[in-house]
Each structure stands twice: as structure tokens, then as C-alpha cells.
Motif scaffolding. Sequence first.
Motif, short mmCIF file in Angstrom:
data_model
loop_
_atom_site.label_atom_id
_atom_site.label_comp_id
_atom_site.label_asym_id
_atom_site.label_seq_id
_atom_site.Cartn_x
_atom_site.Cartn_y
_atom_site.Cartn_z
N LEU A 1 4.60 -3.43 36.02
CA LEU A 1 3.72 -2.38 35.51
C LEU A 1 4.38 -1.01 35.59
O LEU A 1 4.24 -0.18 34.67
N GLN A 2 5.11 -0.78 36.66
CA GLN A 2 5.82 0.49 36.81
C GLN A 2 6.89 0.64 35.72
O GLN A 2 7.03 1.70 35.13
N ALA A 3 7.60 -0.44 35.41
CA ALA A 3 8.60 -0.40 34.35
C ALA A 3 7.93 -0.17 32.99
O ALA A 3 8.43 0.61 32.17
N GLN A 4 6.79 -0.80 32.77
CA GLN A 4 6.05 -0.59 31.52
C GLN A 4 5.57 0.85 31.39
O GLN A 4 5.63 1.44 30.30
N ALA A 5 5.10 1.42 32.50
CA ALA A 5 4.66 2.81 32.49
C ALA A 5 5.80 3.75 32.17
O ALA A 5 5.66 4.69 31.36
N LEU A 6 6.96 3.50 32.77
CA LEU A 6 8.14 4.33 32.50
C LEU A 6 8.54 4.22 31.04
O LEU A 6 8.83 5.23 30.38
N ASN A 7 8.53 3.01 30.51
CA ASN A 7 8.87 2.78 29.11
C ASN A 7 7.87 3.52 28.20
O ASN A 7 8.26 4.15 27.22
N ALA A 8 6.58 3.44 28.53
CA ALA A 8 5.56 4.11 27.72
C ALA A 8 5.74 5.63 27.76
O ALA A 8 5.58 6.31 26.74
N GLN A 9 6.11 6.16 28.92
CA GLN A 9 6.35 7.61 29.02
C GLN A 9 7.55 8.02 28.17
O GLN A 9 7.52 9.06 27.51
N GLN A 10 8.59 7.21 28.18
CA GLN A 10 9.76 7.51 27.34
C GLN A 10 9.39 7.48 25.86
O GLN A 10 9.79 8.34 25.08
N GLN A 11 8.60 6.47 25.47
CA GLN A 11 8.18 6.38 24.08
C GLN A 11 7.29 7.56 23.69
O GLN A 11 7.39 8.08 22.58
N ALA A 12 6.43 7.98 24.62
CA ALA A 12 5.56 9.13 24.35
C ALA A 12 6.40 10.39 24.17
O ALA A 12 6.13 11.21 23.28
N GLY A 13 7.42 10.55 25.00
CA GLY A 13 8.31 11.71 24.87
C GLY A 13 9.03 11.70 23.53
O GLY A 13 9.15 12.72 22.87
N GLU A 14 9.50 10.52 23.13
CA GLU A 14 10.17 10.40 21.83
C GLU A 14 9.19 10.69 20.69
O GLU A 14 9.55 11.33 19.71
N ALA A 15 7.96 10.20 20.83
CA ALA A 15 6.94 10.44 19.80
C ALA A 15 6.62 11.93 19.70
O ALA A 15 6.45 12.46 18.59
N GLN A 16 6.56 12.62 20.84
CA GLN A 16 6.31 14.06 20.81
C GLN A 16 7.46 14.79 20.13
O GLN A 16 7.24 15.71 19.34
N GLU A 17 8.68 14.38 20.40
CA GLU A 17 9.84 15.01 19.77
C GLU A 17 9.82 14.76 18.27
O GLU A 17 10.08 15.65 17.46
N THR A 18 9.47 13.54 17.88
CA THR A 18 9.35 13.22 16.46
C THR A 18 8.25 14.06 15.81
O THR A 18 8.43 14.58 14.71
N ALA A 19 7.13 14.21 16.50
CA ALA A 19 6.03 15.02 15.97
C ALA A 19 6.46 16.48 15.80
O ALA A 19 6.13 17.12 14.78
N ARG A 20 7.19 17.02 16.76
CA ARG A 20 7.69 18.40 16.65
C ARG A 20 8.63 18.53 15.45
O ARG A 20 8.56 19.50 14.69
N SER A 21 9.50 17.54 15.28
CA SER A 21 10.44 17.57 14.16
C SER A 21 9.70 17.51 12.83
O SER A 21 10.02 18.26 11.90
N ILE A 22 8.72 16.64 12.73
CA ILE A 22 7.95 16.53 11.49
C ILE A 22 7.17 17.81 11.24
O ILE A 22 7.08 18.27 10.09
N ALA A 23 6.61 18.41 12.27
CA ALA A 23 5.87 19.66 12.11
C ALA A 23 6.80 20.77 11.61
O ALA A 23 6.42 21.58 10.75
N ALA A 24 8.03 20.81 12.12
CA ALA A 24 9.00 21.81 11.66
C ALA A 24 9.35 21.57 10.19
O ALA A 24 9.44 22.51 9.40
N GLN A 25 9.52 20.31 9.82
CA GLN A 25 9.81 19.98 8.42
C GLN A 25 8.64 20.38 7.52
O GLN A 25 8.84 20.90 6.42
N ALA A 26 7.43 20.16 7.99
CA ALA A 26 6.24 20.53 7.21
C ALA A 26 6.17 22.04 7.03
O ALA A 26 5.83 22.53 5.95
N ALA A 27 6.50 22.78 8.07
CA ALA A 27 6.50 24.25 7.97
C ALA A 27 7.54 24.72 6.96
O ALA A 27 7.27 25.62 6.15
N ARG A 28 8.72 24.11 7.00
CA ARG A 28 9.76 24.47 6.00
C ARG A 28 9.29 24.12 4.59
O ARG A 28 9.50 24.90 3.65
#
Length: 134
Positions: free
Chosen positions: A39-66
Motif C-alpha cells: 500500500l505504501q508503494a501504491q501511495a508513492l506511485n499515486a503521488q508521482q502520477q499526481a505530480g506528473e498530472a499536475q505538470e501536464t495540466a500546467r503545460s496544457i494551461a500554458a498552451q491554452a493561454a498561448r
Amino acid sequence: MASISISGVQAAAQSSLTQFRLQQARRDVEKADQVARSLQAQALNAQQQAGEAQETARSIAAQAARAQGVVGQARQALAVIETTAQSQSQATSVLSHVTEKPRSAEPATVAQQSASAVINKQGQTTGTLINTTA
């Protein structure tokens, strides 16, 4: 003496039962530890995926602004083109009116004469004003 041997058997049975329970408890602890680690490994993996998703969301938001900036520039360019086309159309219309030949010079002359006619108090035309400035 028979009671001593029965109590020895009972003690041995209790000892075996205690040993079995102890081994079962150890297996349960090991299994719980494995589940907790998984469960701890799954939680760590989920946190990493959430971080990547946030970075992707920021990138998409920047593209939308452009993209919105490009849309704004395109709208401004369209407005300039529409204004230029409208101005050109108006200029063409004015030019065509200016370059047309008068249809008849006489009605304009008659209109000019009636506009410069002199009328007396009784409402009769008595003469015409003549422009003498040259």
C-alpha cells in the motif's frame, strides 16, 4: 499417577497449541507487513502520477493561454481586414459617384435660377440675382 500423565499430555497439548498460535500470529504479522508495504508503494506511485498530472495540466494551461493570445491577434487582424475592405468599398462607391457624368445640366441650372430668383411682397418672381464675383 494417571492424573499426572493426563496433566502432562494437557501441558504438551497446550504447549503445541501455543506454538501453533504463535506461528499463526507471526504469519499474520508478516502478511500485514507485506500489505502495508504494498500500500505504501501504491501511495508513492499515486503521488508521482499526481505530480506528473499536475505538470501536464500546467503545460496544457500554458498552451491554452498561448492559443488564446493567437486567437486575440487573429481577431485583431480580421477586424483590420474588415475595416480596410469596408473603407475600400466606400471609397469605390464615392469614386464611382464622382466620376459619373451629370445626366442633364438643364435641371441643375433651373434649380440654380429658382434658388436665386427675387420674389416681391406679393409672392411674385420679379427678377434673378446674378453673381458678379469672378
